[in-house]
Design an enzyme around this catalytic site. Structure first.
Site, short mmCIF file in Angstrom:
data_model
loop_
_atom_site.label_atom_id
_atom_site.label_comp_id
_atom_site.label_asym_id
_atom_site.label_seq_id
_atom_site.Cartn_x
_atom_site.Cartn_y
_atom_site.Cartn_z
N GLY A 1 0.82 -1.21 0.00
CA GLY A 1 0.00 0.00 0.00
C GLY A 1 0.86 1.26 0.00
O GLY A 1 0.60 2.21 -0.75
N PHE B 1 18.51 -18.53 0.50
CA PHE B 1 17.16 -18.83 0.98
C PHE B 1 16.65 -20.06 0.24
O PHE B 1 17.10 -20.36 -0.87
CB PHE B 1 16.23 -17.63 0.75
N ASP C 1 -9.54 -9.47 5.70
CA ASP C 1 -10.69 -8.56 5.51
C ASP C 1 -10.88 -8.20 4.03
O ASP C 1 -12.00 -8.22 3.51
CB ASP C 1 -10.49 -7.25 6.28
N GLN D 1 0.60 -21.37 2.86
CA GLN D 1 1.96 -21.83 3.15
C GLN D 1 2.17 -22.05 4.65
O GLN D 1 1.88 -21.17 5.45
CB GLN D 1 2.97 -20.79 2.67
N HIS E 1 5.08 -22.48 7.25
CA HIS E 1 6.53 -22.24 7.37
C HIS E 1 7.10 -23.30 8.28
O HIS E 1 6.51 -23.62 9.32
CB HIS E 1 6.74 -20.84 7.95
N LEU F 1 7.54 -16.78 14.28
CA LEU F 1 8.51 -17.14 13.25
C LEU F 1 9.96 -17.00 13.71
O LEU F 1 10.35 -16.00 14.29
CB LEU F 1 8.32 -16.21 12.04
N GLU G 1 13.73 -18.01 8.10
CA GLU G 1 14.44 -18.96 7.26
C GLU G 1 15.90 -18.55 7.08
O GLU G 1 16.77 -19.35 6.72
CB GLU G 1 13.75 -19.01 5.90
N ARG H 1 9.80 -24.26 1.23
CA ARG H 1 9.13 -24.41 2.51
C ARG H 1 8.12 -25.54 2.56
O ARG H 1 7.99 -26.21 3.59
CB ARG H 1 8.42 -23.10 2.85
N HIS I 1 1.70 -19.39 7.55
CA HIS I 1 2.57 -18.25 7.34
C HIS I 1 2.12 -17.32 6.22
O HIS I 1 2.18 -16.11 6.34
CB HIS I 1 3.97 -18.77 7.04
N ARG J 1 5.03 -20.20 -2.19
CA ARG J 1 5.90 -19.03 -2.35
C ARG J 1 7.32 -19.34 -1.87
O ARG J 1 7.50 -20.01 -0.85
CB ARG J 1 5.35 -17.88 -1.53
N SER K 1 8.05 -12.41 -1.25
CA SER K 1 6.81 -11.73 -0.93
C SER K 1 7.01 -10.24 -0.70
O SER K 1 6.24 -9.40 -1.18
CB SER K 1 6.19 -12.38 0.30
#
Ligand SMILES: Cc1cc2nc3c(=O)[nH]c(=O)nc-3n(C[C@H](O)[C@H](O)[C@H](O)COP(=O)(O)OP(=O)(O)OC[C@H]3O[C@@H](n4cnc5c(N)ncnc54)[C@H](O)[C@@H]3O)c2cc1C
Length: 576
Positions: free
Chosen positions: A15, A117, A211, A230, A232, A242, A245, A276, A343, A386, A391
């Site tokens: 946003g 990653f 929402d 997903q 994690h 979390l 990773e 993942r 996640h 993902r 992301s």
């Protein structure tokens, strides 16, 4: 009545990035509306990094390789025109953020550091220690303050108004005063984030209640690929908080009760750095086979000691503090019990690569003046799973593109209006709780929902359990219709918002479950014990769920195989 040219709902990375782009044109009146203070948006909790093929830590990275990793990581359900854009535009977006002032971690020679990653062939994660989201969010917020963008902070969007396939604006609730207002806008963009809170164990913030997706669904827009959630692999045991990773990227091992690095048996080529979905399933299989650790046996160990104390302190300070604060263990000395945790939401509001919301059915009709980007959207760059660090990148790349598209198009959009009648559903929803006299407790229904979704629609799924899940969710919906809240006041009534959010969770949880029942294959994050393999002949397609009176109605649409600058990657067996 309030009015703006452009209204962006959500002040996370997507946003804010979009607002910044729109505000480049001082003639456009743009505002952001957010239910939490902008800096409390979930983007700020992101730890590990943001992907880009800068090639700083490897000579042979490229956007094509990034695109390929993304497509394969998503188990080939990825729209390849979108994945191409993600890979190609990543580097310029990173440099832009750096020039805005984002303090990324560095290599000794001063260049931006990059680490490994899961599922990425090259070290591609750009990071600011393990507080990357915080670094990005604060920089963007500064830019917005500088430009004087209007922010409705602690305002809650209740309902989206769409008439004749054209967005008119929305109805919102001022949390501080309890007032309900219509806000007209020629362009509305949703950047409302994910929906992980419907699961008992999750990394997601309290605000991640889906929402935006539900407002769109109620307004007649289908939801895409909602069954792909997903899990994690490394949530702290018990809470699901979390541990990034990045810990495995830096060299942490995953170990079962017998002291074995069990990833040897599941992804010998990539070990702990497989994608993942694969690592989460491996963990769950070890736990189910009785090789879990701790008294409950519901977790495995992540061992950071191979990384070494100095590097842990430099590169993983948050991981260290989270483990100390929430389970009382010090990763410099002890292995940490971890378990799969909900996640990320791969599914969401269907849109094209410029954020234009489209029905994506046969006609692919656009909803004029309605846009989406970030985790609430489904463009679909993540397909069925993902990759980590993709992301934040998606939020920035597609937030920026959406902002540009809105900036270019908004002058041609006609003025809009919202009638008293169109405000009624939102007014009635609030009224039902403030004046209603139900007997069921919202908190109890929510706790039951989170158990049901975790236990029956989790890492592994199967027809019988999914059917039970659906009937449980419907029972909970019936209980919700008779629910009550205790606080009947107007000032900062969080009881009311909890209830409204529970209504959202009950609605999209049904969509997740029906999508999961229908998809009789295993692909990415959707793993069926009764259909353990991927079935491209039948299921190489996106799910679209429309809202009907008696529940979701499903249709399907083709995967985009038309990138512009190279050939598409055909589906292949996904091995690591
Ligand atoms: C703990 C954690 C760590 C992560 N780490 C990484 C990482 O290292 N790398 C990576 O790539 N990804 C990571 N992710 C994923 C990534 O952070 C998110 O997918 C991404 O930040 C989502 O950004 P967004 O802008 O779409 O939404 P969010 O940042 O979630 O923001 C949503 C916004 O919508 C607003 N909103 C929602 N509903 C309403 C409403 N009804 N009315 C008004 N406002 C509303 C909220 O107030 C908020 O401002 C992580 C996620 C989590 C949970």
């Amino acid at each position: 009545m309030l009015q703006h040219d452009v209204l962006i709902v959500g002040s996370g990375l997507a946003g804010m990035r979009a607002a910044l782009e729109v505000s480049q044109d001082p003639g456009i009146d743009v505002a952001i509306l957010t239910k939490v203070h902008p800096l409390r948006s979930h983007s700020g909790a992101a730890q590990g990094g943001i992907a880009a093929s800068l090639g700083n830590s490897s000579d042979d990275d490229s956007w094509e390789l990034h695109m390929y990793d993304t497509v394969k990581g998503g188990d080939f359900l990825v729209d390849q025109n979108a994945a191409e854009i993600l890979g190609r535009e990543a580097p310029e977006n990173i440099f832009e953020l750096e020039h805005m002032g984002c303090a990324f971690s560095r290599m000794d020679d001063g260049r931006i550091a990059q680490r490994r990653f899961g599922g990425h062939t090259a070290p591609r994660a750009v990071y600011a220690a393990d507080r990357t989201g915080h670094a990005l969010l604060t920089v963007l917020f500064e830019q917005l303050l500088k430009r004087g963008v209007k922010v409705y902070s602690e305002w809650y969007a209740l309902d989206l108004v769409i008439r004749d396939n054209t967005c008119q604006g929305l109805v919102a609730y001022d949390i501080l005063s309890g007032g309900i207002e219509a806000i007209q806008a020629k362009a509305v963009m949703f950047a409302t984030g994910g929906y992980g809170r419907t699961f008992r164990i999750t990394t997601n913030a309290f605000a991640s209640t889906g929402d935006g997706v539900v407002m769109a669904y109620r307004a007649g827009i289908p939801l895409q690929d909602m069954e792909f959630v997903q899990f994690h692999p490394t949530g702290l045991q018990g809470s699901g908080i979390l541990l990034s990773e990045a810990a495995r990227g830096e060299g942490a091992h995953l170990v079962n009760a017998q002291g074995k690095r069990f990833m040897e048996d599941y992804a010998p080529g990539r070990m702990e750095l497989a994608p993942r979905d694969i690592v989460a399933r491996a963990e769950q299989s070890e736990i189910d086979a009785g090789r879990g650790v701790t008294e409950k046996g519901d977790s495995v160990f992540m061992d950071l000691r191979p990384i070494g104390e100095q590097r842990i302190r430099y590169a993983l300070p948050s991981v260290m503090h989270l483990a100390r604060d929430f389970v009382g263990l010090d990763p410099i000395q002890d292995p940490i019990p971890i378990q799969p945790t909900a996640h990320y939401s791969m599914g969401g509001i269907p849109c094209d690569v410029d954020g234009q919301v489209r029905l994506k059915d046969q006609d692919d009709a656009p909803i004029t003046g309605f846009y989406a980007a970030g985790e609430c959207s489904c463009v679909s760059v993540h397909g069925a799973n993902r990759l980590g660090t993709n992301s934040l990148l998606e939020a920035v790349v597609f937030g920026r593109r959406t902002g540009r598209a809105i900036r270019d198009q908004v002058r041609d959009l006609a003025p809009t209006s919202i009638s008293e009648g169109e405000m009624q559903p939102a007014v009635a929803e609030v009224d039902r709780f403030i004046r209603g006299d139900g007997s069921e407790s919202v908190g109890a229904i929510r706790a039951d929902l989170r158990d049901v979704m975790m236990d029956k629609c989790g890492v592994f799924r199967e027809a019988g359990q999914l059917q039970e899940c659906l009937s449980d969710v419907k029972d909970l919906q019936a209980r919700f219709a008779k629910s009550r809240i205790d606080d009947r006041g107007t000032i900062f009534n969080t009881d009311l918002l909890d209830a409204i959010e529970l209504g959202h969770m009950l609605e999209f949880s049904e969509v997740i479950t029906v999508g999961a029942i229908n998809r009789t294959e295993s692909r990415g994050g959707h793993a069926r014990r009764d259909y353990p393999t991927r079935d491209d002949e039948q299921w190489f397609k996106h799910t679209l769920a429309y809202r009907d009176d008696d529940g979701p109605r499903l249709t399907y649409s083709a995967v985009n195989m038309a990138p512009r600058h190279r050939e598409a990657y055909p589906p292949e067996e996904r091995k690591y």
